[in-house]
Design a protein around this motif. Sequence first.
Motif, PDB file in Angstrom:
ATOM      1  N   ASP A 104      -5.543  -8.196   1.877  1.00 21.91           N
ATOM      2  CA  ASP A 104      -5.026  -7.231   1.888  1.00 21.91           C
ATOM      3  C   ASP A 104      -5.687  -6.174   3.069  1.00 21.91           C
ATOM      4  N   TYR A 144       0.439 -13.737  -3.353  1.00 18.02           N
ATOM      5  CA  TYR A 144       0.169 -12.277  -2.794  1.00 18.02           C
ATOM      6  C   TYR A 144      -0.797 -12.590  -1.599  1.00 18.02           C
ATOM      7  N   VAL A 145      -1.962 -13.676  -1.733  1.00 11.67           N
ATOM      8  CA  VAL A 145      -2.780 -13.983  -0.648  1.00 11.67           C
ATOM      9  C   VAL A 145      -2.071 -14.378   0.427  1.00 11.67           C
ATOM     10  N   GLU A 156      -8.912 -12.917  -7.302  1.00  8.83           N
ATOM     11  CA  GLU A 156      -9.099 -11.143  -7.049  1.00  8.83           C
ATOM     12  C   GLU A 156      -9.749 -10.729  -5.661  1.00  8.83           C
ATOM     13  N   SER A 176      -0.340 -11.500   2.604  1.00 12.07           N
ATOM     14  CA  SER A 176      -1.081 -10.610   3.527  1.00 12.07           C
ATOM     15  C   SER A 176      -1.618 -11.390   4.508  1.00 12.07           C
ATOM     16  N   ASP A 197      -2.495 -18.479  -3.823  1.00 10.80           N
ATOM     17  CA  ASP A 197      -1.757 -17.520  -4.355  1.00 10.80           C
ATOM     18  C   ASP A 197      -0.505 -16.794  -3.352  1.00 10.80           C
ATOM     19  N   ARG A 233      -7.412 -11.608  -2.799  1.00 14.54           N
ATOM     20  CA  ARG A 233      -6.263 -10.771  -2.654  1.00 14.54           C
ATOM     21  C   ARG A 233      -6.631  -9.525  -1.943  1.00 14.54           C
ATOM     22  N   TRP A 234      -8.009  -8.980  -2.583  1.00 14.82           N
ATOM     23  CA  TRP A 234      -8.327  -7.738  -1.735  1.00 14.82           C
ATOM     24  C   TRP A 234      -8.913  -7.958  -0.367  1.00 14.82           C
TER      25      TRP A 234
END
Length: 715
Positions: A54, A93-94, A47, A97, A91, A50-51
Motif C-alpha cells: 500500500d 490485498y497485496v 500485515e 496494491s 494475499d 500489506r502495509w
Amino acid sequence: MAAAAVSVPDQIRQLDGARKLVLENVSYYKDVVRGTLPLIGANSAVEIRRWGADFLAEAFATPAVPNGEKETMQPYVLVTLEALLEDKNQDPYVLRSVIQTAASIYPLALRWIINNGYDTITWDKMMEIKQKILQIWERAPPTVSICCIKFAQRIILAQSHSSGAEHRHATSLDLSLDKIPPNHQSLDTRTLQAEATGLLDRMLTILQESNDALLVDAVLNSLCILIRTRPGTSSRIVTALLNFNPAQLASTSSSPRTRVMVRSMEKTTRILLTHLVRRDPQNPANPRIQQQIERNMRLFSEAFSDSKKRPLDAKGVESGDVTRQRIDVSTIQIPAFTAGSHSVADLFALIPPDGLRTFDVAQVPAPLVSKVSINALSKLDNDVFTRALEAVRDRLLSVANTPAGAVNPNTAPLGVDDDDDDYEPDFYEPEDAEQLLNKQDGSSSTLEAIGLEDGLGLTSFSLPQPAQLTPEAALAAGNGTVGRVLDMLKDIDEPTSKKLGFVRLAASAGSRDAWMTILTRLATRSSATLDEIKVKGEDEGLISQSLSNSIREILFNYVMEDFRKHIDVAVSWLCEEWYNDKLLSRLPGNRPAYYEKFALRLLDGFLPYLHSRDKVLTRFLSEIPELNSTMLARVKQMCRDPSVVDLALKSLLYLVLMRPPAKEIALDTVQDIWTEYEDARSMAAKYLKKYRPDFLESATGNTGGANDRMAITAA
C-alpha cells in the motif's frame, strides 16, 4: 537480530511513523522507500506485506513527488514487486496494491528506457512483471481484476499514438508511441502497438462475456480516457459500446443482486455514451449513439416493467382513504336484489356498488388474478361461502319468476300477430319474368334428381389428401427457407451485444446474430435423417447432398459477398464447425470434419482481395478457434505479392504475441517466408532475429549471402 525480535504490531507502528514523516515532507520519500524495501519482502508477515504494498502504491501515485525522482526509485522497487508477484497464493490485498504500483511505474519505466536505451536490465524486469500481471488477470478475483484492467489501460495509453490535441489534460508523464525514436535500440513501435491493440481487445471482450458489474464498470471507466486521448482506439471502442446492451442480462425472474448489477452497468454505459455525444457534437456516429442510448433505456424499462406499481387512484386520494382496511368476514352484508332490469354481472355482485365494484380488474395480469382467487377461495369462511351461494340462488329464482312485460299495441309492429312466432318477413327483391322462366326450365330435372329430404340434409365434405413429401422436396424447401432468411438478414445491420459462446440460446432474439446462430447450428448440428438425402442433379446422376452442406454453401456465399462486413459471421460459423467436429470425434466411426475444409476455403476466397492496410486477416487468424500449418501456408503464399508482405508478417507477429498455442507454427511460417521469398527476407529477418536468432545465424552462415547479412544488419 534486534529487528527480528520486534513484534509485527510494533513494526507497523514504526512504519506508520515513517509514513507520517514523508507526508509532512515529501523529500524523504526516496530514503523511506529504500529503507522499507527489505522489510516488506515476500517472506515477511502478511500485515507487513500489506502495509508495504500500500505504501509503494501511494508513493508512486502521489503527484507531490516529482516524476524525475520516481524514475530513479523505480529500478530497485521492481525487484520487490516481482518477488511479491511470484507467490501464486499471495494475499489479494497485496496483489491489488502491487498491480497498482506497477501501473504507476510502467510509464516511468518506458520513459526511462527511451532516454537510457542501454539499461535493458530494468526494462526486461518491467516486462517480466507485466507478463506475470497479465497471467494473474486470467484467474484473478474481481477485486484484483479491476487493478489488472487499470494496468492494461496504462499500457494501452503508453503504447499507442496520441491525438496531440488535449494539451490542457496532458502531463509530463503522458507518454505515447510518438515519443519513441524510430531507430531506438531496445523498443519496436510496431510490436508495442500490436500488444496494445491485443490488450484493448481483451478489455472489450469483458463487455461481451462478463456479467460482473464491477468488471464491466471498471472497463467502461477506463475506456473514457482512451477515447479522449487516443483517437486511434475510438472507432473500435465505440463499436463495442454500440454492441453492448446490459439490459439483456435482466429478466423478470432475476434476483435483486442481479438487478442492481444490471442497473449499475446500464447507468454507466448511458453516462459514457452521453459524454461522447456532448464532447464531440459533430461526430458522424452521434445518431447511432443516441439511438443506442434510447434503445437501451427502452429495453431496460421493458425488462423491469413488472416491478412498476400501479398509480394511485386520484379519487381515493381526494377522499382521503389511502390505506387498505382489514375486512371482518362476519360483518359482510350482501346487498338486496332490487327490482328492475339487471345485467349478468349484477346477479353475481355480492358487494355494495360503492365498494370494489369500481375497481378495474383488467389492470391486473391474468396469472395474478388466478393466484389471488385460488388463495382467497382456499381461505374463505364456510358460512360466508354458504350465504353467498344462497344469495345468488335467490336472485336467479327471482329473475325466473318475474312475469314478462305486456306488449304495448301502440309500439308493436304493424301487421304482425303476437302469437305468430314463425313469421319471417321476405326481404328479397321480387324475381322478374326472365328469372321465373329460367327457374321453371331447370326445376323439373332438379326436383327429380334431389328429393326434399336430401336437399335439406347436410352433406359430408373432406379435403383431398396432400401429396407425399419426398426427400427432394424437403431439401428444396429447406434451401429456399435458408435463402429467404439470408435475404432478410441483409436488412438487419445491428448485431446484438449478448454473446455467451456455445451455450447461448439461438432463438432468444430476432437479431442478425440470433438468426445466424440458427443457420450455423442447422448446418453443423443437423439431425441424422437429413444427412443422406439423394437428389437428382441436372447434368449428373444421383449425387449425395445434405441439407447441412447446402446451408454451408449458402453461408460461404453470404460471407464472400462482402467478407470485410461479414467476417464476424465467418468466425462464428467456424467456431460452430470446430465445436461440432470435436463432439463427433468422440463418437465411434469415421465422420467427416468440416472445420479445416471451410477455413481453407474462406482463406482462399478472400486472400486474393486483401490490400496492405487490411485488418481482416489479422482478425480472422486471431479469432478462429484453431490454427494449423496448412492454414498458415495460405498466408505464406501471400508473400508472392510484395505489396501484402507487410500484412502477412504483421498477422503472423500478432499470433506470436497474442496467441501462444500458435506461436511455434507462426514462427515456422516466418522461417519458410524467409527461405522461399527473397523479397520478404529483410522484413522477416527482423522477427527471426528476435525470436529465432539461431535459425537466422545458421541460415545465413550456410548460404553465405551478402544480401542476407545486409538485411540482418539493417534489421
